[in-house]
Scaffold this active site. Sequence first.
Site, mmCIF file in Angstrom:
data_model
loop_
_atom_site.group_PDB
_atom_site.id
_atom_site.type_symbol
_atom_site.label_atom_id
_atom_site.label_comp_id
_atom_site.label_asym_id
_atom_site.label_seq_id
_atom_site.Cartn_x
_atom_site.Cartn_y
_atom_site.Cartn_z
ATOM 1 N N ASP A 129 8.703 1.213 8.640
ATOM 2 C CA ASP A 129 7.635 1.596 7.710
ATOM 3 C C ASP A 129 6.662 0.426 7.571
ATOM 4 O OD1 ASP A 129 7.454 3.660 4.922
ATOM 5 O OD2 ASP A 129 6.254 1.839 5.066
ATOM 6 N N ASP A 172 2.603 6.105 8.931
ATOM 7 C CA ASP A 172 3.067 4.711 9.025
ATOM 8 C C ASP A 172 4.581 4.552 9.094
ATOM 9 O OD1 ASP A 172 3.909 4.968 6.310
ATOM 10 O OD2 ASP A 172 3.419 2.855 5.964
ATOM 11 N N GLU A 173 5.318 5.643 9.281
ATOM 12 C CA GLU A 173 6.774 5.456 9.341
ATOM 13 C C GLU A 173 7.424 6.385 10.358
ATOM 14 O OE1 GLU A 173 9.120 6.985 5.933
ATOM 15 O OE2 GLU A 173 7.199 7.719 5.164
HETATM 16 P P1 TTP Z 1 3.678 4.155 2.062
HETATM 17 O O1 TTP Z 1 4.446 3.708 3.254
HETATM 18 O O2 TTP Z 1 4.392 4.892 1.010
HETATM 19 O O3 TTP Z 1 3.028 2.884 1.339
HETATM 20 P P2 TTP Z 1 2.397 1.581 1.973
HETATM 21 O O4 TTP Z 1 2.580 1.526 3.440
HETATM 22 O O5 TTP Z 1 0.983 1.470 1.528
HETATM 23 O O6 TTP Z 1 3.201 0.419 1.260
HETATM 24 P P3 TTP Z 1 4.726 -0.009 1.487
HETATM 25 O O7 TTP Z 1 5.287 0.896 2.536
HETATM 26 O O8 TTP Z 1 4.661 -1.434 1.930
HETATM 27 O O9 TTP Z 1 5.361 0.149 0.167
HETATM 28 O O10 TTP Z 1 2.457 5.035 2.503
HETATM 29 C C1 TTP Z 1 1.743 4.804 3.714
HETATM 30 C C2 TTP Z 1 0.266 5.074 3.521
HETATM 31 O O11 TTP Z 1 0.071 6.418 3.075
HETATM 32 C C3 TTP Z 1 -0.367 4.199 2.470
HETATM 33 O O12 TTP Z 1 -0.818 2.956 2.994
HETATM 34 C C4 TTP Z 1 -1.496 5.044 1.971
HETATM 35 C C5 TTP Z 1 -1.013 6.462 2.145
HETATM 36 N N1 TTP Z 1 -0.586 7.012 0.844
HETATM 37 C C6 TTP Z 1 -1.523 7.695 0.071
HETATM 38 O O13 TTP Z 1 -2.673 7.853 0.463
HETATM 39 N N2 TTP Z 1 -1.137 8.202 -1.128
HETATM 40 C C7 TTP Z 1 0.125 8.036 -1.629
HETATM 41 O O14 TTP Z 1 0.424 8.505 -2.751
HETATM 42 C C8 TTP Z 1 1.083 7.320 -0.830
HETATM 43 C C9 TTP Z 1 2.493 7.094 -1.341
HETATM 44 C C10 TTP Z 1 0.677 6.824 0.391
HETATM 45 MG MG MG Z 2 4.466 1.928 4.279
#
Ligand code: TTP
Ligand code: MG
Length: 361
Positions: free
Chosen positions: A14, A109-110
């Site tokens: 992720d 992103d994962e």
């Molecule tokens: P995440 O992987 O949940 O968050 P992140 O990568 O920003 O942070 P981390 O993993 O380090 O905690 O989500 C991936 C992307 O998806 C995030 O950069 C932006 C988008 N996203 C939204 O637009 N709205 C949301 O509510 C969430 C959770 C994510």
């Molecule tokens: Mg993330």
Amino acid sequence: MNAGEHNRKIIHVDMDAFFAAVEQRDHPHYRDKPIIVGGKPNSRGVVATCSYQARRFGIHSAMPSSQAYRLCPQAIFVRPRFDVYKQVSAQIREIFASFSSVYEPVSLDEAYLDVSAVTQYKGSATLIAKAIKQKILAQTGLVASAGVSYNKFLAKIASDMDKPDGLYLITPEEGELFVENLEIGKFHGIGRATEKKMHDLNIFTGKDLKALPLAQLEYYFGKSGKYYFHISRGVDHRPVVNSRISKSVSVETTFAEDISGQEEILCQLHILLEDAWVKLQGKQMIARTLVIKVKYQDFEQITRSRTFSNPIGHALNMKTVLAELIAEADTSGRKVRLLGVGFSSLSTRSALAFKQMDLFE
Ligand code: TTP
Ligand code: MG
């Protein structure tokens, strides 16, 4: 627990603060600063994500931008650039594919990788995860966190344990104890509402959850009860699915004896609905369409569906819709041999973020 459950090597990768990290990469003067990607502070928009520097102020995804502004007025608000994020997403998928043919992207992103059959890196999942992180950094300039374990549930939790730039391993020996000590709110697949319900039942940790017999879990949580029963023991059989994301999620059942009558049919549909819902949750997908399928005694088959403008929030809300759909099917006096319930118009959680774009304006 039988030995087979410990045999797999699963990695969950992720990206850290994904959208914000891309912005910091492309705008050097944003680095080391609180960056908020999403709606403008004076709008009704929301935060898509923010840099770790902004998280120190208590800002997080889905928070109203106005609130984020109040928490950190000096933060830099940035409009999302989805095209760039999609490009990076394609890049990291290619990297995943270069390590294992069995990988399953679950959002931009994962992804999960099953590396059980990989022989490079001495077959060590931890070394493979390290190599994936290095390759992502080298090719995209971005940092990812990885979790390594013997199933998806634990690998997903592991990737969150050591963020940012994390690499965390939960071994088969540790798994069960790890889950025992885990707060219910940290369980992936247990949302806010279920968390509250569990708290009301005095369930606060994995250990509390494990103490409940299966029948009781099913009584309180329906079909999800079984899933909770298994994960509270660190057991999760879901495979890493490397096909393209499926277009629908459905379950169906052929009855040993044909059934008839609206009431009985509806009752069976409710059961199938819960099954389909659990399956949808397992895939971490959201759906906008509910479909039913009816096959009559004479093998004639029909489907009826309803599409909503917003993602279906919970299976429970769909019960009246099921009644409407079955009313559109002909059940008067006709015997039914098979029923099915499915969700379609699927998208991933990140795609939901795209929808939030409406709010950015
Ligand atoms: P995440 O992987 O949940 O968050 P992140 O990568 O920003 O942070 P981390 O993993 O380090 O905690 O989500 C991936 C992307 O998806 C995030 O950069 C932006 C988008 N996203 C939204 O637009 N709205 C949301 O509510 C969430 C959770 C994510
Ligand atoms: Mg993330």
